[in-house]
Every structure is written in C-alpha cells, then in structure tokens.
Design a protein around this motif. Structure first.
Motif, PDB file in Angstrom:
ATOM      1  N   THR A 222       0.696  -1.138   0.080  1.00 53.97           N
ATOM      2  CA  THR A 222       0.072   0.195   0.108  1.00 53.97           C
ATOM      3  C   THR A 222       0.757   1.114  -0.175  1.00 53.97           C
ATOM      4  O   THR A 222       0.562   2.184  -0.672  1.00 53.97           O
ATOM      5  CB  THR A 222      -0.986  -0.071   1.114  1.00 53.97           C
ATOM      6  OG1 THR A 222      -1.601  -1.188   1.332  1.00 53.97           O
ATOM      7  CG2 THR A 222      -1.806   1.201   1.376  1.00 53.97           C
ATOM      8  N   VAL A 223       2.040   1.216   0.788  1.00 57.51           N
ATOM      9  CA  VAL A 223       2.713   2.273   1.004  1.00 57.51           C
ATOM     10  C   VAL A 223       3.449   2.390  -0.487  1.00 57.51           C
ATOM     11  O   VAL A 223       3.619   3.786  -1.129  1.00 57.51           O
ATOM     12  CB  VAL A 223       3.858   2.201   2.064  1.00 57.51           C
ATOM     13  CG1 VAL A 223       4.793   3.304   2.167  1.00 57.51           C
ATOM     14  CG2 VAL A 223       2.851   2.313   3.541  1.00 57.51           C
ATOM     15  N   TRP A 224       4.203   1.396  -0.866  1.00 64.20           N
ATOM     16  CA  TRP A 224       5.150   1.542  -1.870  1.00 64.20           C
ATOM     17  C   TRP A 224       4.419   1.874  -3.033  1.00 64.20           C
ATOM     18  O   TRP A 224       4.816   2.652  -4.175  1.00 64.20           O
ATOM     19  CB  TRP A 224       5.956   0.203  -2.233  1.00 64.20           C
ATOM     20  CG  TRP A 224       6.341  -0.512  -1.103  1.00 64.20           C
ATOM     21  CD1 TRP A 224       6.435  -1.809  -1.021  1.00 64.20           C
ATOM     22  CD2 TRP A 224       6.767   0.097   0.074  1.00 64.20           C
ATOM     23  NE1 TRP A 224       6.811  -2.056   0.180  1.00 64.20           N
ATOM     24  CE2 TRP A 224       7.261  -1.008   0.995  1.00 64.20           C
ATOM     25  CE3 TRP A 224       7.392   1.326   0.616  1.00 64.20           C
ATOM     26  CZ2 TRP A 224       7.932  -0.911   2.243  1.00 64.20           C
ATOM     27  CZ3 TRP A 224       7.917   1.586   1.950  1.00 64.20           C
ATOM     28  CH2 TRP A 224       8.068   0.315   2.450  1.00 64.20           C
ATOM     29  N   GLU A 225       3.294   1.397  -3.326  1.00 59.97           N
ATOM     30  CA  GLU A 225       2.610   1.601  -4.348  1.00 59.97           C
ATOM     31  C   GLU A 225       1.918   3.059  -4.587  1.00 59.97           C
ATOM     32  O   GLU A 225       1.731   3.550  -5.599  1.00 59.97           O
ATOM     33  CB  GLU A 225       1.228   0.584  -4.671  1.00 59.97           C
ATOM     34  CG  GLU A 225       0.404   0.849  -5.928  1.00 59.97           C
ATOM     35  CD  GLU A 225       1.394  -0.099  -7.089  1.00 59.97           C
ATOM     36  OE1 GLU A 225       1.039   0.149  -8.195  1.00 59.97           O
ATOM     37  OE2 GLU A 225       1.923  -1.006  -6.843  1.00 59.97           O
ATOM     38  N   SER A 226       1.694   3.906  -3.421  1.00 62.08           N
ATOM     39  CA  SER A 226       1.358   5.141  -3.201  1.00 62.08           C
ATOM     40  C   SER A 226       2.328   6.039  -3.547  1.00 62.08           C
ATOM     41  O   SER A 226       1.894   7.290  -4.243  1.00 62.08           O
ATOM     42  CB  SER A 226       0.788   5.290  -1.874  1.00 62.08           C
ATOM     43  OG  SER A 226      -0.205   4.706  -1.535  1.00 62.08           O
ATOM     44  N   ILE A 227       3.574   5.750  -3.652  1.00 60.23           N
ATOM     45  CA  ILE A 227       4.676   6.645  -4.110  1.00 60.23           C
ATOM     46  C   ILE A 227       5.335   6.339  -5.496  1.00 60.23           C
ATOM     47  O   ILE A 227       6.176   6.956  -6.035  1.00 60.23           O
ATOM     48  CB  ILE A 227       5.710   6.815  -3.217  1.00 60.23           C
ATOM     49  CG1 ILE A 227       6.489   5.460  -3.176  1.00 60.23           C
ATOM     50  CG2 ILE A 227       5.434   7.255  -1.903  1.00 60.23           C
ATOM     51  CD1 ILE A 227       7.780   5.568  -2.024  1.00 60.23           C
ATOM     52  N   ARG A 228       4.897   5.076  -6.084  1.00 60.51           N
ATOM     53  CA  ARG A 228       5.206   4.879  -7.485  1.00 60.51           C
ATOM     54  C   ARG A 228       4.615   5.632  -8.459  1.00 60.51           C
ATOM     55  O   ARG A 228       3.405   6.304  -8.313  1.00 60.51           O
ATOM     56  CB  ARG A 228       4.865   3.558  -7.947  1.00 60.51           C
ATOM     57  CG  ARG A 228       6.064   2.271  -7.144  1.00 60.51           C
ATOM     58  CD  ARG A 228       5.630   1.105  -7.473  1.00 60.51           C
ATOM     59  NE  ARG A 228       5.001   0.736  -8.763  1.00 60.51           N
ATOM     60  CZ  ARG A 228       4.675  -0.723  -9.043  1.00 60.51           C
ATOM     61  NH1 ARG A 228       4.900  -1.662  -8.094  1.00 60.51           N
ATOM     62  NH2 ARG A 228       3.679  -0.920  -9.945  1.00 60.51           N
ATOM     63  N   ILE A 229       5.251   5.948  -9.647  1.00 61.35           N
ATOM     64  CA  ILE A 229       4.853   6.872 -10.832  1.00 61.35           C
ATOM     65  C   ILE A 229       4.514   6.202 -11.988  1.00 61.35           C
ATOM     66  O   ILE A 229       4.374   7.295 -12.951  1.00 61.35           O
ATOM     67  CB  ILE A 229       5.785   8.274 -10.856  1.00 61.35           C
ATOM     68  CG1 ILE A 229       7.122   7.798 -11.217  1.00 61.35           C
ATOM     69  CG2 ILE A 229       5.928   9.187  -9.652  1.00 61.35           C
ATOM     70  CD1 ILE A 229       8.091   9.195 -11.424  1.00 61.35           C
ATOM     71  N   VAL A 240      -5.213   1.000  -8.701  1.00 63.49           N
ATOM     72  CA  VAL A 240      -5.807  -0.298  -8.717  1.00 63.49           C
ATOM     73  C   VAL A 240      -4.986  -0.973  -7.727  1.00 63.49           C
ATOM     74  O   VAL A 240      -5.544  -2.001  -6.938  1.00 63.49           O
ATOM     75  CB  VAL A 240      -6.135  -0.932 -10.296  1.00 63.49           C
ATOM     76  CG1 VAL A 240      -4.608  -1.279 -10.501  1.00 63.49           C
ATOM     77  CG2 VAL A 240      -6.790  -2.050 -10.129  1.00 63.49           C
ATOM     78  N   ASN A 241      -3.686  -1.334  -7.689  1.00 61.59           N
ATOM     79  CA  ASN A 241      -2.805  -2.020  -6.964  1.00 61.59           C
ATOM     80  C   ASN A 241      -3.018  -1.792  -5.542  1.00 61.59           C
ATOM     81  O   ASN A 241      -2.518  -2.566  -4.667  1.00 61.59           O
ATOM     82  CB  ASN A 241      -1.427  -2.003  -7.429  1.00 61.59           C
ATOM     83  CG  ASN A 241      -1.167  -2.994  -8.630  1.00 61.59           C
ATOM     84  OD1 ASN A 241      -2.021  -3.776  -8.923  1.00 61.59           O
ATOM     85  ND2 ASN A 241      -0.123  -2.747  -9.548  1.00 61.59           N
ATOM     86  N   VAL A 242      -3.388  -0.485  -5.248  1.00 59.81           N
ATOM     87  CA  VAL A 242      -3.341   0.023  -3.705  1.00 59.81           C
ATOM     88  C   VAL A 242      -4.800  -0.695  -3.344  1.00 59.81           C
ATOM     89  O   VAL A 242      -4.747  -1.324  -2.160  1.00 59.81           O
ATOM     90  CB  VAL A 242      -3.572   1.615  -3.737  1.00 59.81           C
ATOM     91  CG1 VAL A 242      -3.928   1.994  -1.990  1.00 59.81           C
ATOM     92  CG2 VAL A 242      -2.148   2.306  -4.055  1.00 59.81           C
TER      93      VAL A 242
END
Length: 319
Positions: A222-229, A240-242
C-alpha cells in the motif's frame, strides 16, 4: 550516496537473449522452493513434495499474473489497431503479483488434490517463501529501471537514465527517485523473519500464517504503490494495486478471524487422512485401524469421532 542503476538488463548467449529480470524471478522460485521444502518437512510432509506443487503453482501463477496485469492496464493492449498477440507476449514485460497470488492459489489447490497435502498446511509453509521470492523478483525492476517512486533528494535516491522510456516528462536530468524496489526488498525480508518467528513461537496454523502474510505484504505494498509514478488505472482517486493491497489486508484479517474460531487446535497431519507417506506409516485411513487424525475444534467433526493423540508437536503441527 545515491544508488546507480545498472547499465544493462540482459546479455546474449548466441542468438538467445537472457534478461536479468527472468534470472531474478527464477532465483526467487529456487530460494522459495528450498525454504518451503524445509518447512513442509518439519510439518510432516514427504521430502520433495514441493516439486510436485511447483509444477502447477508456478505456471498457473504466471498465467494469473499476466491476466491481472492486462486487465488492470487495458489501454495498453486494447485500442484500434492493437496487436492482440501482445496480450500473451509476456517477453515484453507485464506481470502482477496479485494475479500471481490468485493463479497460484488455484494451482496450489489442484496440487494439494494431487498430492494429498492439506491446503492450509501448504499455504502456511509457502507464506515466508512467497516473500523471499518477491524480494528476489524486485531486483528485476532494478535492472529494468522501472516501477520507481517519486522524485526525492534523500541520499539513497535511485539514479535513472533520462533516456529511459519511463522517465517523467518535465524533470531535469539527474533527478533522483525513491528506490521502491529496495524498500520492498527490505520489507519482504523482514516479513520472512517475522513469519518464521510467528510459526515457531505462536500456536498458529490452518492458514493463519498465510493470513499474516497477506496483511504484512498488503501493508507494505500500500505504501510503495502510493509513491510509484508508473502509469496505472485509477478508481476513486486510488491506484488499482493499492485497492488490491487493501483487499489483501482485509482477506488476511478475515482469514485469521474465521480460522481462529473454527480451529483452535494444532493441525494433526500434513496430509489428508489416507494420503501421504506419514499418514500411511501412522495407519491413518488404512485397513489396520479405524482411528483418524481429526481436529476436535472443527465444528464439522462429530463429537464421537475417535481421536489419535499426537506424540510430538513441531512448528505448530503434529505428524
């Protein structure tokens, strides 16, 4: 102190191109197989049964990973004039771990039917191995210079070639990015240690270790996906992955709660009654005895069912 990216992501052996991403995934599968085999042995399963399981879980998991990726990136594959061969051309990249989990679950269920293993025994043995395999796999993203995070001025920022197709428009050359691959590698390895500790120190079983895996991985993702661009489908303002990671957390919590109510005792055997070498040695399901190993905390088991008392307990299970 910034992290340089590799200059190459593949090499050639004659006419064949070998990608480091593929090697990372293969290394993860091998490392996970050794760990899972060790854990299954401790739980009373036959040596090498993990190889039988791999024959189904890995290919079906890869198919599920590709399907999930395509369905969550439809604009990349379905448009006027699109080459539909790209939907199945996995060589061009594009797999998703959540699809691998769904496909792998189907493969595991089929494998357990084939080998006689209890599904939840295999799931709990697999949980730390999954995190280990995922840690290896993330190095593939490092070699590909992909799936990195937002710009950062932290000293461990990741260098990305400005000529990279994933380079965000408008950013100057030399911009550093969050190394989300490294964050996830560290998180996953910590998760391996946590799940191994959990298996030894706390009375868990019946899929509860796998439930803890879903919570651990979902929380980190949840954290890593939120900061990916990298591009992703957005629903209600969230990638969607979050959503998938949040769903994994919910499923993990529900699994632990449900199994805690259904099963408070230890799993009595790695195999279903009448299946597997260990059961055969114990006489389970054979013509020599009517006694079967049963979990007396299972509400579906009749109160009059005969129970064989376990002699030993190893890592949350009794052979």
């Amino acid at each position: 102190m910034s992290i340089p990216s590799p200059e190459i992501n593949s090499f050639n052996i004659g006419p064949v191109t070998i990608y480091f991403y593929a090697l990372c995934i293969m290394a993860g599968i091998v490392a996970a197989a050794f760990l899972v085999n060790h854990r299954l042995n401790k739980l009373g399963a036959g040596n090498g049964v993990v190889l039988d399981m791999i024959l189904l879980t890995v290919p079906i998991g890869i198919i599920g990973a590709r399907i999930f990726h395509v369905l969550t990136h439809p604009n990349d594959y379905f448009y006027p004039g699109a080459n539909l061969w790209e939907v199945v051309d996995i060589r061009s990249g594009g797999i998703a771990i959540f699809g691998a989990l769904l496909g792998g679950a189907v493969g595991a269920w089929l494998g357990c039917k084939w080998t006689g293993l209890r599904f939840w025994v295999f799931a709990d043995a697999l949980a730390p191995g999954l995190l280990l395999a995922q840690a290896f796999g993330r190095f593939g993203n490092y070699f590909n210079q992909e799936l990195f995070g937002t710009p950062t001025d932290l000293p461990w920022g990741l260098q990305i070639d400005s000529t990279n197709a994933a380079w965000p428009l408008g950013l100057p050359a030399g911009t550093l990015f969050h190394p989300t691959f490294l964050y996830e590698v560290i998180w996953n390895l910590l998760g391996v240690l946590f799940l191994l500790w959990l298996s030894r120190k706390i009375n868990v079983g019946w899929g509860k270790v796998f439930g803890a895996y879903l919570i651990w991985y979902g929380a980190g993702r949840t954290v890593w996906e939120s900061i990916r661009i990298d591009p992703s489908e957005i629903f209600f303002g969230i990638r969607v992955n979050v959503w998938a990671a949040l769903l994994a957390i919910v499923v993990g919590i529900v699994l632990i709660i449900v199994q805690n109510k259904r099963h408070t005792g230890l799993i009595p055997s790695a195999y279903r009654p009448g299946r597997g070498d260990k059961d055969a040695q114990a006489g389970v399901g054979s013509s020599h005895t009517d006694v079967e190993y049963v979990d007396t905390t299972d509400p579906s088991v009749p109160a009059t069912a005969p129970v064989a008392e376990p002699a030993t307990s190893r890592e949350g299970a009794t052979p």
